[in-house]
Design an enzyme around this catalytic site. Structure first.
Site, PDB file in Angstrom:
ATOM      1  N   SER A  98      41.691  52.023  44.373  1.00 26.15           N
ATOM      2  CA  SER A  98      41.656  53.564  44.548  1.00 26.15           C
ATOM      3  C   SER A  98      40.930  54.902  44.977  1.00 26.15           C
ATOM      4  CB  SER A  98      42.299  54.614  43.083  1.00 26.15           C
ATOM      5  OG  SER A  98      43.065  54.144  42.264  1.00 26.15           O
TER       6      SER A  98
HETATM    7  N1  SAM Z   1      42.292  50.526  38.815  1.00 29.06           N
HETATM    8  C1  SAM Z   1      42.325  50.334  40.045  1.00 29.06           C
HETATM    9  C2  SAM Z   1      41.019  49.590  41.305  1.00 29.06           C
HETATM   10  O1  SAM Z   1      39.855  50.454  40.556  1.00 29.06           O
HETATM   11  O2  SAM Z   1      40.706  49.103  41.898  1.00 29.06           O
HETATM   12  C3  SAM Z   1      42.987  49.797  41.309  1.00 29.06           C
HETATM   13  C4  SAM Z   1      44.530  50.196  40.888  1.00 29.06           C
HETATM   14  S1  SAM Z   1      45.368  49.659  41.887  1.00 29.06           S
HETATM   15  C5  SAM Z   1      46.191  51.232  43.142  1.00 29.06           C
HETATM   16  C6  SAM Z   1      47.670  49.426  40.889  1.00 29.06           C
HETATM   17  C7  SAM Z   1      46.729  47.972  39.902  1.00 29.06           C
HETATM   18  O3  SAM Z   1      48.219  47.750  38.895  1.00 29.06           O
HETATM   19  C8  SAM Z   1      47.513  47.227  41.147  1.00 29.06           C
HETATM   20  O4  SAM Z   1      46.696  46.001  40.837  1.00 29.06           O
HETATM   21  C9  SAM Z   1      48.819  46.216  40.417  1.00 29.06           C
HETATM   22  O5  SAM Z   1      48.400  44.443  40.301  1.00 29.06           O
HETATM   23  C10 SAM Z   1      48.570  46.695  38.922  1.00 29.06           C
HETATM   24  N2  SAM Z   1      49.717  46.667  38.040  1.00 29.06           N
HETATM   25  C11 SAM Z   1      50.489  46.778  38.059  1.00 29.06           C
HETATM   26  N3  SAM Z   1      51.727  46.927  37.918  1.00 29.06           N
HETATM   27  C12 SAM Z   1      50.928  46.366  36.717  1.00 29.06           C
HETATM   28  C13 SAM Z   1      51.575  46.088  35.336  1.00 29.06           C
HETATM   29  N4  SAM Z   1      52.753  46.083  34.542  1.00 29.06           N
HETATM   30  N5  SAM Z   1      50.204  45.656  34.225  1.00 29.06           N
HETATM   31  C14 SAM Z   1      49.190  45.658  34.729  1.00 29.06           C
HETATM   32  N6  SAM Z   1      48.862  45.847  35.965  1.00 29.06           N
HETATM   33  C15 SAM Z   1      49.447  46.254  36.957  1.00 29.06           C
END
Ligand code: SAM
Length: 249
Positions: A98
């Site tokens: 992000s």
């Molecule tokens: N917080 C992260 C960072 O600091 O790098 C960025 C997150 S990225 C915008 C969103 C993340 O949510 C992705 O890695 C994606 O794979 C994960 N994601 C999506 N759906 C999910 C779920 N149901 N459970 C856990 N993770 C999930």
């Protein structure tokens, strides 16, 4: 005499060999300066979204941590030169780390305290968890993509973030055994606020979550649970996050 000299020379050499060395120190300075610049950009950005912050500035404690976490370690090697731009970046598997301002804002809105237990849904690179870790007692973070979960776990270990517990799974259902939580940060866009997460939030707790259609602009929402367990929502500002995936309907 000679023995004594050769011993101390060996010591000097060892100290030199083990220390950062001039090139590494210069490299370190470069990142420190870039981080300080990024924090100034985040502060400026915070002033533009005054209403989301209810006229206050971003929490100093949050800015201090953001100014210290080595974001360049959380992005792919080839993108390190852009690690301290206030932008999201690709981290592989179709996902992103992000934008630093959004990380700071979500951490600020979560209003975390030293003794808190926090859930993060969407570990991704691990950066948001690393920003939370120095501010709270425990961070529990869930990632659904195995490759990302593995890379993040490796970084948490390398950076000795011993109060971060990470697991592979579907964060829609939360992590009951790690909770209940003082705050929950969902870092992927959901079409609705997941009921299991509301249940795992403590009375008096807050959840920060982007809500809206996938691949569109969503609203960053703060869900506050009052002392009687009633949840209220407040829309803060438009954002764009990758979608929350998984098997839920
Ligand atoms: N917080 C992260 C960072 O600091 O790098 C960025 C997150 S990225 C915008 C969103 C993340 O949510 C992705 O890695 C994606 O794979 C994960 N994601 C999506 N759906 C999910 C779920 N149901 N459970 C856990 N993770 C999930």
């Amino acid at each position: 005499m000679q023995g004594k000299w050769s011993k101390s020379l060996a010591f000097v050499f060892l100290a030199w060999a083990c220390g950062p060395g001039p090139a590494a120190a210069a490299e370190g300075d470069k990142w420190t300066a870039a981080r300080a610049n990024m924090v100034r950009t985040i502060e400026r950005h915070g002033r533009y979204v005054g209403s989301a912050l209810q006229g206050r500035s971003l929490d100093e404690r949050v800015l201090k941590v953001v100014g210290a976490v080595p974001r360049h370690l959380f992005v792919p090697r080839g993108l390190r030169h852009r690690a301290y731009a206030d932008r999201p970046l690709p981290i592989g598997f179709g996902q992103t780390i992000s934008q630093p301002f959004i990380v700071a804002l979500m951490t600020h809105l979560a209003a975390v305290g030293r003794g808190d237990v926090i859930l993060e849904v969407g570990t991704g690179s691990g950066y948001q968890a690393a920003v939370l870790a120095p501010l709270v007692r425990q961070v529990c973070t869930i990632e659904i993509i195995p490759g990302l979960a593995k890379n993040a776990a490796r970084l948490f270990k390398r950076l000795a973030l011993s109060n971060v517990k990470a697991k592979l799974g579907d964060g829609y259902y939360g992590w009951e055994a790690c909770g209940p939580f003082d705050a929950i940060l969902v870092t992927a866009a959901a079409t609705h606020v997941p009921p299991p997460l509301v249940r795992q939030l403590k009375a008096g707790g807050r959840m920060i979550i982007p809500v809206g259609a996938p691949f569109a602009t969503q609203q960053l929402v703060v869900v506050s649970k009052d002392e009687n367990g009633r949840a209220r929502t407040r829309q803060m500002l438009p954002v764009v996050f990758v979608p929350l995936t998984g098997g839920h309907k």
